[in-house]
Scaffold this motif. Sequence first.
Motif, short mmCIF file in Angstrom:
data_model
loop_
_atom_site.label_atom_id
_atom_site.label_comp_id
_atom_site.label_asym_id
_atom_site.label_seq_id
_atom_site.Cartn_x
_atom_site.Cartn_y
_atom_site.Cartn_z
N GLY A 238 130.85 104.12 41.62
CA GLY A 238 130.29 102.78 41.18
C GLY A 238 128.91 103.03 40.87
O GLY A 238 128.15 103.83 40.93
N LYS A 286 141.90 96.20 53.01
CA LYS A 286 141.00 96.65 52.13
C LYS A 286 139.72 95.58 52.31
O LYS A 286 138.66 96.06 52.38
N GLU A 287 140.04 94.37 52.86
CA GLU A 287 138.98 93.67 53.10
C GLU A 287 138.15 94.06 54.25
O GLU A 287 137.00 94.00 54.42
N LYS A 290 135.97 96.96 53.06
CA LYS A 290 134.67 96.42 52.44
C LYS A 290 133.84 95.89 53.52
O LYS A 290 132.51 96.16 53.35
N GLN A 443 126.85 97.67 46.18
CA GLN A 443 128.26 96.88 45.96
C GLN A 443 129.16 97.63 44.94
O GLN A 443 130.47 97.60 45.18
N GLY A 444 128.61 98.26 43.81
CA GLY A 444 129.46 98.74 43.05
C GLY A 444 130.22 100.06 43.48
O GLY A 444 131.44 100.41 43.22
N VAL A 446 130.81 100.31 46.79
CA VAL A 446 131.95 99.87 47.78
C VAL A 446 133.23 99.48 47.16
O VAL A 446 134.10 99.77 47.57
N ASP A 447 133.03 98.62 45.98
CA ASP A 447 134.01 98.25 45.28
C ASP A 447 134.85 99.65 44.76
O ASP A 447 136.12 99.30 44.89
N GLY A 448 134.14 100.62 44.46
CA GLY A 448 134.84 101.83 43.90
C GLY A 448 135.73 102.57 44.96
O GLY A 448 136.76 102.97 44.98
N VAL A 450 136.92 100.95 47.89
CA VAL A 450 138.08 100.18 48.29
C VAL A 450 139.06 100.26 47.21
O VAL A 450 140.35 100.51 47.65
N SER A 451 138.80 100.39 45.89
CA SER A 451 139.76 100.72 44.91
C SER A 451 140.38 102.11 45.16
O SER A 451 141.61 102.31 44.85
N SER A 454 142.89 101.79 48.01
CA SER A 454 144.25 100.97 47.51
C SER A 454 145.15 101.62 47.02
O SER A 454 146.39 101.16 46.55
#
Length: 465
Positions: A238, A286-287, A290, A443-444, A446-448, A450-451, A454
């Motif tokens: 991210g 996932k939530e 995050k 944030q980037g 964390v999103d990576g 979580v991806s 998943s």
Amino acid sequence: MSATSRPAMRLLSTRLAQLQRAPAASKLRPSQVRHASRYSAPSKRSYTAAPTQDSYFVNPSGEDAEPRHPTAPARNPLDARAVQEAFEEKRQYHLRRMRFAGMGLLLSLVGLGAVVWNLDLDDMDSVKAEREKAKSGWKLQMDASNEANERFQGKEVVVIGAGEGKRIMAQGKGEEIELVQTGTSSVPHFPRTIYLPASSKDDPNAATPVPGLVTAAQANSPVNPGNVSGQEEYTLVGLGIRTVSFLSIQVYVVGMYVRTQDISGLQAKLIHLVNPEASTLVPAEKEALKKKMLDPVASKELWSELLNVPGMKSAWRISPTRNTDFAHLRDGWKTGIDKRTAEARNEARKIDPSAETQYDAEEFGQSMRKFMTTFSGGKAPKGSVMILTRDQQGALDIYFEAKPEEKTKEIQHLGTVDDERIGRLIWMNYLAGGKVSSEAARQGVVDGCVSFASRPVGSVETMVT
């Protein structure tokens, strides 16, 4: 009583009667001032209205008029003290006006400087060139964006496809590089994968290999595709933009990379932090992951676990959005380190006021001095690249590339700091706690993460390769 005294008594009675009526008259007419002689006849006494005072903020007589408060009494022009007070009051009035004018001028200059500082002349030139090409009938090939005519590392940038399946590629010289948009025109793209030199500690031919390390693969092997000259592939997790001040002035774009062959281990750790028995995470999990990675307290525990040594190899790629130097970048990282060490000391001394932390040791001070001297006298122009890598034992390697478009030049190795605490504190300052160096970068990342969590373990490496 004699006859001669009777007229005098009558005159005195009249005078007493007038004195008794004076207070009542003054109550009925408080805005009038009596101007009469003490010895004049009652029938000749006159009352004159008091003149109105000038407003404190209005000077009808001009610039040199004396500003007075409405309730201030009239001044005697022959009274030296009154004249001095009037002069001082006038002086303070004009000083206040000068201060307000000075503050307005200062704020105007600061605002103008901020606008000029954030003005991207290169972007303006590119927009002008695009308009000229549009007028001459030039059209973009494929489904290209506004940045399609830009270049990345000497290669032309094109956009293939549209929507969620859109891919941004840098093509040229017989190779392709997949790119990710950063969100700023100063540094518009970051590569999805990069190649970095393998650490000497990972040399499979070393006499005493370090226990727990995964040694570097041979060139172009299946587990390390694209490896040239002992380099290793890293995949972007991210990225985000670091900004400073309330004006949100952009400083640099920063992205976190993880060695591709370590992604499966990162996936497994992320999944097991939420559900130890799962192989992938469902939407609710996932939530929860995050939320935990963004929590000020839980994120410290989570990343402390992920950054344990021996562990995964990771790196930060930093590209300034304007001309700067090594000292400026170094001071930013030093400020973050100082903040983290101060937090650790405060937490330890809440339990024991005389307690010492691992950051109070002389060895840590020596490591900090070595880290500071590594960045000496260098310039970091706009678009250059600074890379901080952390190997499996936590050693920090620092690389710099002044002109990434000139790939004929090798990347410059600035130095190594073996103390794993230095790299860990820099990583934590980007990823954990209530306040980080770049919230957008966290944030980037964390999103990576979580991806990654998943997907089934190992699937991300297959996608990249």
